[in-house]
Scaffold this motif. Structure first.
Motif, short mmCIF file in Angstrom:
data_model
loop_
_atom_site.label_atom_id
_atom_site.label_comp_id
_atom_site.label_asym_id
_atom_site.label_seq_id
_atom_site.Cartn_x
_atom_site.Cartn_y
_atom_site.Cartn_z
N THR A 9 15.70 -10.34 -6.97
CA THR A 9 14.36 -9.78 -7.14
C THR A 9 13.55 -10.65 -8.09
O THR A 9 14.03 -11.00 -9.18
N GLY A 10 12.33 -10.99 -7.67
CA GLY A 10 11.41 -11.75 -8.51
C GLY A 10 10.29 -10.85 -9.01
O GLY A 10 10.53 -9.94 -9.81
N PRO A 11 9.08 -11.04 -8.52
CA PRO A 11 7.96 -10.19 -8.95
C PRO A 11 8.13 -8.76 -8.45
O PRO A 11 8.94 -8.49 -7.57
N ASN A 12 7.35 -7.85 -9.01
CA ASN A 12 7.50 -6.43 -8.68
C ASN A 12 6.87 -6.04 -7.34
O ASN A 12 6.92 -4.89 -6.93
N ARG A 13 6.28 -7.01 -6.65
CA ARG A 13 5.71 -6.75 -5.33
C ARG A 13 5.56 -8.07 -4.60
O ARG A 13 5.63 -9.14 -5.21
N ASP A 14 5.36 -8.02 -3.27
CA ASP A 14 5.06 -9.24 -2.53
C ASP A 14 3.72 -9.80 -3.00
O ASP A 14 2.76 -9.04 -3.22
N LEU A 15 3.65 -11.12 -3.12
CA LEU A 15 2.44 -11.76 -3.65
C LEU A 15 1.83 -12.73 -2.64
O LEU A 15 2.49 -13.19 -1.71
#
Length: 462
Positions: free
Chosen positions: A210-216
């Protein structure tokens, strides 16, 4: 009527019954097929009763049931326990099948000029365990059953046999036998019959990065925020070196190395590398440096990515920097590796590979221990004599790359070496689209199993 005459007389029915069983989509991995899995269990129970079993019952577990059946001719005679599984792998992707996976059809192939049954589960394992049911029926009908018989046919082999160990531990007396027959392996070829004497174990893992808290938006954030798919690919690439040697610390510590003589004997098995590559449509083989193809799939551990996903995979384009990436990773193990220990080593090492820009979760799905069985036991010698009788050629002992967790469990808890008595071919597309099983393999398997019973009793009386 003799056993073989009975088999010949009832060939059409024996085949049609198998086709009916193959029409049941008993996919244990997918909950939407739950009722079909139970339906397959009922089919097996009814088949055992019709074949002549004194007892056949559905044994409930915490998951899918185990079908148990038996015919005790005389308590003083040897007892044979038959193991198999009625569940099958998912048939996805359906579009790659030449015919619907649960609508069996018989077609001629290069390896099966007499015809092969194309259907999910035909070779793994419905076609193979059903040979035992029909051999049993033929021996009963001919009044020529030389040994007592017990059946244990489960419905969770393709998802790790989670409830089988508890059943075995609770029913040791019920399952007591002198030998265990398992037809869930393959032969070298119809011209070169073989008996498997070694199986690899398995550790099956799933990882989440997991990277950012949402798709970017990949334009707005690309280059500034870690892409979990990119990171996951680098982490996976780090699991092997340039020689295809697995880099997990401690991974090879308990690997049982074969002697030069053992390796030489293993490589005496007929193997045509050019034909192997041609059938797979690959330009060259690939694997751990210093080992032959036969050794790589039989006596060496492996690590493979079985699935990887994340981000946008639909039609067209979507410029997304995904929040998460996933992969399923399996490791085939050899004696004396412990699958639970390997799972722990994998988790620790995989997490250590992660940069601080992502978070990692590791889940162990299931596993099983590797096993090596005796090639000098009475059971093996009976199987060897039976194959020599029906194939006209002495079988070759081989080691196989697949995993059957029940083998090590039986050895440990029931104190008996199973006989890996498979009649499929490695070209039968197990776990793949267009899985198939030769009609001739099916019938010669029935005849050979019946011959095993005669030889097993004879050798026990010697």
């Amino acid at each position: 009527m003799s056993v073989n005459n009975y088999i010949q007389t009832h060939k059409d029915r024996f085949l049609n019954e198998l086709l009916d069983l193959l029409r049941i989509p008993s996919v244990s991995a997918d909950p939407k097929f739950k009722e079909e899995v139970f339906k397959a269990a009922d089919f097996v129970k009814d088949s055992l009763l019709k074949a002549g079993a004194d007892v056949a019952e559905i044994c409930q577990t915490a998951g899918y049931p185990i079908v148990y059946g038996e015919k005790i001719v005389d308590p003083n005679l040897p007892t044979v326990l038959v193991y198999g599984h009625y569940d099958v792998q998912p048939a996805d992707p359906y579009e790659l099948w030449d015919s619907p996976p649960f609508e069996p059809v018989i077609k001629k192939t290069e390896n099966h000029p007499e015809g092969a049954i194309f259907a999910r589960g035909s070779a793994d394992d419905k076609g193979q365990f059903y040979m035992h049911v029909k051999a049993f029926e033929a021996m009963i009908a001919a009044d020529d059953l030389p040994c007592n018989v017990k059946f244990m046919i489960e419905g969770e082999e393709e998802v790790g046999s989670d409830n089988l160990e508890a059943f075995v531990l609770e029913n040791k007396e019920k399952l007591k036998s002198d030998v265990i027959l398992i037809s869930d392996t393959h032969m070298i070829s119809m011209q070169d019959p073989s008996i498997t004497v070694g199986l690899r174990g398995l550790t099956y893992m799933e990882v989440e990065v997991t990277g950012p808290n949402r798709d970017l938006h990949s334009g707005t954030y690309g280059g500034a925020v870690a892409n979990p798919i990119n990171v996951l690919c680098k982490m996976i690439a780090s699991l092997k070196d340039e020689n295809e040697h697995i880099t997990i610390p401690g991974f090879y510590d308990k690997v049982q190395e074969l002697t030069a003589e053992q390796r030489e004997r293993l490589n005496e098995a007929p193997f045509d590398l050019a034909d192997y590559k041609s059938k797979l449509d690959v330009a060259t083989v690939h694997g751990e440096k210093g080992y032959t193809t036969i050794e790589r799939v039989g006596i060496r551990p492996t690590l493979d990515v079985n699935g990887i996903w994340g981000g946008y995979t639909g039609e067209g384009a979507k410029t997304v920097l995904p929040s998460k990436a996933y992969a399923k990773i399996s490791m085939r193990l050899v004696p004396d590796q412990d699958w639970k220990e390997i799972a722990r080593l994998f988790e620790d090492y995989f997490k250590s590979l992660a940069p601080s820009s992502v978070k990692v979760k590791v889940k162990s799905h299931h596993g099983g221990s590797p096993a090596v069985v005796s090639d000098t036991s009475i059971g093996y010698r009976a199987a060897e004599a039976a194959m020599e009788e029906t194939f006209g050629k002495r079988p070759i002992p081989t080691r196989e790359g697949g995993s059957i967790p029940i083998v090590a469990l039986f050895q440990k808890e029931l104190g008996s070496d199973p006989i890996l008595f498979g009649f499929g071919l490695d070209t039968d597309a197990l776990h793949s689209p267009n899985e198939h099983y030769g009609v001739q393999n099916y019938f010669i398997g029935i005849e050979t199993i019946a011959a095993f019973f005669r030889h097993f009793r004879k050798l026990n009386e010697a």
